[in-house]
Design a protein around this motif. Structure first.
Motif, mmCIF file in Angstrom:
data_model
loop_
_atom_site.group_PDB
_atom_site.id
_atom_site.type_symbol
_atom_site.label_atom_id
_atom_site.label_comp_id
_atom_site.label_asym_id
_atom_site.label_seq_id
_atom_site.Cartn_x
_atom_site.Cartn_y
_atom_site.Cartn_z
ATOM 1 N N LEU A 191 -2.923 6.842 -7.110
ATOM 2 C CA LEU A 191 -2.823 5.915 -5.981
ATOM 3 C C LEU A 191 -1.688 6.337 -5.052
ATOM 4 N N PRO A 192 -1.841 6.134 -3.748
ATOM 5 C CA PRO A 192 -0.783 6.515 -2.801
ATOM 6 C C PRO A 192 0.478 5.666 -2.980
ATOM 7 N N PHE A 193 1.648 6.271 -2.710
ATOM 8 C CA PHE A 193 2.921 5.564 -2.806
ATOM 9 C C PHE A 193 3.272 4.918 -1.474
ATOM 10 N N PHE A 194 3.379 3.586 -1.471
ATOM 11 C CA PHE A 194 3.817 2.832 -0.290
ATOM 12 C C PHE A 194 3.034 3.225 0.962
ATOM 13 N N ALA A 195 1.768 3.465 0.815
ATOM 14 C CA ALA A 195 0.920 3.850 1.946
ATOM 15 C C ALA A 195 -0.521 3.458 1.645
ATOM 16 N N GLU A 196 -1.339 3.520 2.658
ATOM 17 C CA GLU A 196 -2.736 3.123 2.518
ATOM 18 C C GLU A 196 -3.602 4.237 1.952
#
Length: 324
Positions: free
Chosen positions: A67-72
């Motif tokens: 999953l992306p870190f602090f992003a969409e």
């Protein structure tokens, strides 16, 4: 390309993109545009890039599952993998990939029968980039010069493109040279082009073939010696000359069957604007003459490679025989 621009403008992206075709500059340009838009100007924390034939598909899948870190979104760029010419498990995986992951492929060669190609076509978007047409090339030249504070007339653009060929990286580099050379002058002239722009070998080969077709032996040889003077290898020139005869033979066949110019461009992997030039040049040869020239040139190439003939003489014999 227009569709990709629309996706970027709307901020709505497909899960996977395939950028393929012969024009490396355009593939790099639109890959960069997609990266900037998908990551929304963020850093490379959610970006991975893989290149070459030794990419581990399992590693790509593991990264895609992250999953992306602090992003969409998470973006994965895969370049020149060769996966569109062989079988791999990614074709099935793409359909189950997390919605937060987007994959962009940049490939030189693809097989449209390949399972991965079909999967991308089904759920993503494929853009075949084989160069701009004549009108778009002129717009590109004008826009690059405008960025550099320069202008150019329509006639001078034609002159520039006739010398530069169709490779976008080459065109961009030559335009940068012109901008620097003109310095404080606003308008680029043909004299500027003659002073700083190097004519591509493919342009010389086209002129050489034209001279052969028109039985202008003197000009054909002069063009050849010009290339030798700038240290082009005779074997390279011979290869390109045979390639040109092949292109003309295929052009003659396709045009004779009334195949549309746009389709001819795709089949020959040449810029759309160049097709009319090939058709015009092909009219100066019969199909039998072109087949004979290809066979003779290939024989000369084989003789040179096996040491039975000097390379420079091999090219001269081809030019002399078919410009008589």
């Amino acid at each position: 390309m227009k569709t990709i621009k629309e996706h970027i403008k709307q901020g709505k992206f497909k899960p996977v993109y395939l950028l393929c075709g012969t024009e490396e500059y355009l593939k790099a340009l639109y890959c960069g545009k997609l990266k900037e838009a998908i990551l929304d100007g963020g850093d490379d924390m959610n970006y991975s890039r893989y290149e070459g034939r030794e990419i581990d598909a399992d590693e790509v899948i593991r990264m895609a599952e992250t999953l992306p870190f602090f992003a969409e979104r998470r973006l994965i760029v895969i370049e020149d993998s060769g996966w569109f010419k062989a079988q791999n498990e990614l074709a099935d995986y793409l359909r189950t990939m997390p919605e937060s992951t987007i994959i962009v492929f940049r490939e030189r060669e693809v097989d449209k029968r390949n399972r991965l190609y079909k999967a991308v076509k089904e759920i993503g978007y494929i853009s075949e980039m084989n160069g701009l047409d004549a009108a778009d090339q002129k717009v590109f030249v004008a826009s690059v010069l405008k960025e550099g504070g320069k202008k150019i007339t329509a006639g001078t653009v034609e002159y520039f493109l006739a010398r530069s060929g169709s490779d976008m990286n080459y065109i961009r580099n030559e335009l940068e040279k012109l901008i620097c050379y003109a310095y404080d002058r606003e308008v680029i002239t043909t004299e500027d082009i003659d002073a700083v722009c190097t004519e591509q070998i493919t342009g010389k080969i086209f002129q050489m073939t034209e001279a052969v077709a028109l039985k202008n032996q003197k000009k054909a040889l002069a063009l050849y010696y010009d290339l030798i003077a700038v240290r082009e290898k005779p074997l390279t020139i011979l290869y390109l000359l045979i390639r040109q005869f092949n292109l003309l033979l295929r052009t003659k066949d396709l045009a004779g069957r009334r195949v549309p110019n746009a389709e001819i461009a795709k089949k020959l992997s040449v810029p759309p604007y160049a097709v009319s030039k090939y058709i015009a040049q092909a009219k100066n040869f019969s199909s039998d003459r072109l087949k004979e020239a290809i066979a003779f040139g290939t024989d000369m190439e084989e003789r040179v490679k096996t040491g039975r003939m000097a390379d420079q003489i091999g090219v001269e014999l081809v030019l002399l025989r078919y410009s008589m």
